[in-house]
Design a protein around this motif. Structure first.
Motif, PDB file in Angstrom:
ATOM      1  N   VAL A 179      -3.998  63.278 -51.311  1.00  0.00           N
ATOM      2  CA  VAL A 179      -2.609  63.554 -51.677  1.00  0.00           C
ATOM      3  C   VAL A 179      -1.796  63.591 -50.386  1.00  0.00           C
ATOM      4  N   ALA A 180      -0.525  63.234 -50.492  1.00  0.00           N
ATOM      5  CA  ALA A 180       0.372  63.295 -49.337  1.00  0.00           C
ATOM      6  C   ALA A 180       1.637  64.040 -49.729  1.00  0.00           C
ATOM      7  N   LEU A 181       2.277  64.615 -48.718  1.00  0.00           N
ATOM      8  CA  LEU A 181       3.530  65.328 -48.906  1.00  0.00           C
ATOM      9  C   LEU A 181       4.541  64.765 -47.919  1.00  0.00           C
ATOM     10  N   LYS A 182       5.630  64.247 -48.458  1.00  0.00           N
ATOM     11  CA  LYS A 182       6.694  63.668 -47.638  1.00  0.00           C
ATOM     12  C   LYS A 182       7.880  64.625 -47.625  1.00  0.00           C
ATOM     13  N   GLN A 183       8.387  64.917 -46.441  1.00  0.00           N
ATOM     14  CA  GLN A 183       9.576  65.764 -46.337  1.00  0.00           C
ATOM     15  C   GLN A 183      10.810  64.906 -46.577  1.00  0.00           C
ATOM     16  N   LEU A 184      11.570  65.251 -47.605  1.00  0.00           N
ATOM     17  CA  LEU A 184      12.821  64.538 -47.893  1.00  0.00           C
ATOM     18  C   LEU A 184      13.979  65.182 -47.145  1.00  0.00           C
ATOM     19  N   ASP A 185      13.997  66.514 -47.117  1.00  0.00           N
ATOM     20  CA  ASP A 185      14.930  67.283 -46.307  1.00  0.00           C
ATOM     21  C   ASP A 185      14.315  68.663 -46.110  1.00  0.00           C
ATOM     22  N   ALA A 186      15.035  69.575 -45.494  1.00  0.00           N
ATOM     23  CA  ALA A 186      14.457  70.874 -45.144  1.00  0.00           C
ATOM     24  C   ALA A 186      13.964  71.674 -46.349  1.00  0.00           C
ATOM     25  N   GLY A 187      14.499  71.403 -47.536  1.00  0.00           N
ATOM     26  CA  GLY A 187      14.109  72.168 -48.707  1.00  0.00           C
ATOM     27  C   GLY A 187      13.484  71.366 -49.829  1.00  0.00           C
ATOM     28  N   HIS A 200     -15.211  60.999 -59.201  1.00  0.00           N
ATOM     29  CA  HIS A 200     -14.848  62.412 -59.344  1.00  0.00           C
ATOM     30  C   HIS A 200     -13.775  62.646 -60.408  1.00  0.00           C
ATOM     31  N   LEU A 201     -13.478  61.637 -61.209  1.00  0.00           N
ATOM     32  CA  LEU A 201     -12.473  61.808 -62.255  1.00  0.00           C
ATOM     33  C   LEU A 201     -12.878  62.913 -63.218  1.00  0.00           C
ATOM     34  N   ARG A 202     -11.881  63.656 -63.690  1.00  0.00           N
ATOM     35  CA  ARG A 202     -12.059  64.724 -64.665  1.00  0.00           C
ATOM     36  C   ARG A 202     -13.029  65.819 -64.200  1.00  0.00           C
ATOM     37  N   SER A 203     -13.014  66.070 -62.890  1.00  0.00           N
ATOM     38  CA  SER A 203     -13.868  67.138 -62.356  1.00  0.00           C
ATOM     39  C   SER A 203     -13.050  68.215 -61.635  1.00  0.00           C
ATOM     40  N   GLY A 204     -11.729  68.197 -61.817  1.00  0.00           N
ATOM     41  CA  GLY A 204     -10.881  69.218 -61.220  1.00  0.00           C
ATOM     42  C   GLY A 204     -10.320  68.885 -59.849  1.00  0.00           C
ATOM     43  N   VAL A 205     -10.625  67.703 -59.334  1.00  0.00           N
ATOM     44  CA  VAL A 205     -10.153  67.312 -58.004  1.00  0.00           C
ATOM     45  C   VAL A 205      -8.628  67.294 -57.947  1.00  0.00           C
ATOM     46  N   ALA A 206      -7.994  66.645 -58.914  1.00  0.00           N
ATOM     47  CA  ALA A 206      -6.529  66.534 -58.898  1.00  0.00           C
ATOM     48  C   ALA A 206      -5.867  67.904 -58.969  1.00  0.00           C
ATOM     49  N   ALA A 207      -6.391  68.791 -59.786  1.00  0.00           N
ATOM     50  CA  ALA A 207      -5.819  70.135 -59.891  1.00  0.00           C
ATOM     51  C   ALA A 207      -5.959  70.886 -58.571  1.00  0.00           C
ATOM     52  N   GLU A 208      -7.098  70.747 -57.910  1.00  0.00           N
ATOM     53  CA  GLU A 208      -7.294  71.421 -56.633  1.00  0.00           C
ATOM     54  C   GLU A 208      -6.352  70.853 -55.570  1.00  0.00           C
TER      55      GLU A 208
END
Length: 151
Positions: free
Chosen positions: A61-69, A82-90
Motif C-alpha cells: 500500500v502507498a500513501l500520497k500526500q495531497l496537502d498538509a491535511g 494471500h487473498l482473503r487472509s486479512g492482508v488488506a485489512a491489516e
C-alpha cells in the motif's frame, strides 16, 4: 505480518506491481488506469509499504500526500497467494494509523467501478470510506469510484 517502508528495489515488489498494473489494464481503458509504476511511486510525496508473512510478500500500500491535511491511498494490492487472509485489512489499519500520525484530516482513494473491484470497495466501506466527488485533479469517469473518510 511485518509491514515496512519499502525502497521499491526488490524483485518481489516489482513483480507484484507489474501484476497490479496488468490487472488494472485488463479491466479499464488506458485513460482510466490511475495505478502508478515503480518510478512514479518513488516520488517524495509518496510513502510505500510492503507487508511480509514468513518472508513472503503478502501485499502493499502507498500513501500520497495531497496537502498538509489530505492523503490518498495508492497501489493497495494483496498478493494472489494471500487473498482473503486479512492482508488488506491489516494494510488498511496501518495506512490509517500513518495518516493519523501525519495529522491528515482526510484520506481519499480512487478505485474501479466494475464488479471485479467490489471486494475492494467493500473493504474501504468497512473502514468508513464513503463515495465522494473526484478529488486532486481526477475527473468523473464511469470506470472510477472515488471514496473518502475523515480522520
Amino acid at each position: 505480518m511485518l509491514i515496512r517502508v519499502d525502497p521499491l528495489t526488490g524483485p518481489e515488489i516489482a513483480a507484484l506491481l507489474r501484476e497490479h498494473l496488468q490487472d488494472m489494464a485488463r479491466h479499464s481503458p488506458p485513460e482510466s488506469v490511475h495505478a502508478l509504476d515503480l518510478d512514479k511511486l518513488r516520488q517524495p510525496d509518496i510513502t510505500f509499504w510492503s507487508g511480509w508473512k514468513e518472508g513472503d510478500l503478502a501485499g502493499c500500500v502507498a500513501l500520497k500526500q495531497l496537502d498538509a491535511g489530505h492523503g490518498e491511498i495508492k497501489s493497495m494490492r494483496t498478493a494472489a497467494a494471500h487473498l482473503r487472509s486479512g492482508v488488506a485489512a491489516e494494510l488498511m489499519r496501518h495506512v490509517l494509523a500513518q495518516a493519523g500520525q501525519r495529522g491528515y484530516r482526510r484520506l481519499s482513494l480512487e478505485t474501479g467501478s466494475m464488479p471485479v473491484f467490489a471486494p475492494a470497495r467493500a473493504l474501504y466501506a468497512r473502514f468508513g470510506f464513503v463515495e465522494c466527488a473526484p478529488f486532486a485533479g481526477y475527473v468523473e469517469d464511469p470506470y472510477s469510484v472515488f471514496m473518502t473518510r475523515t480522520l
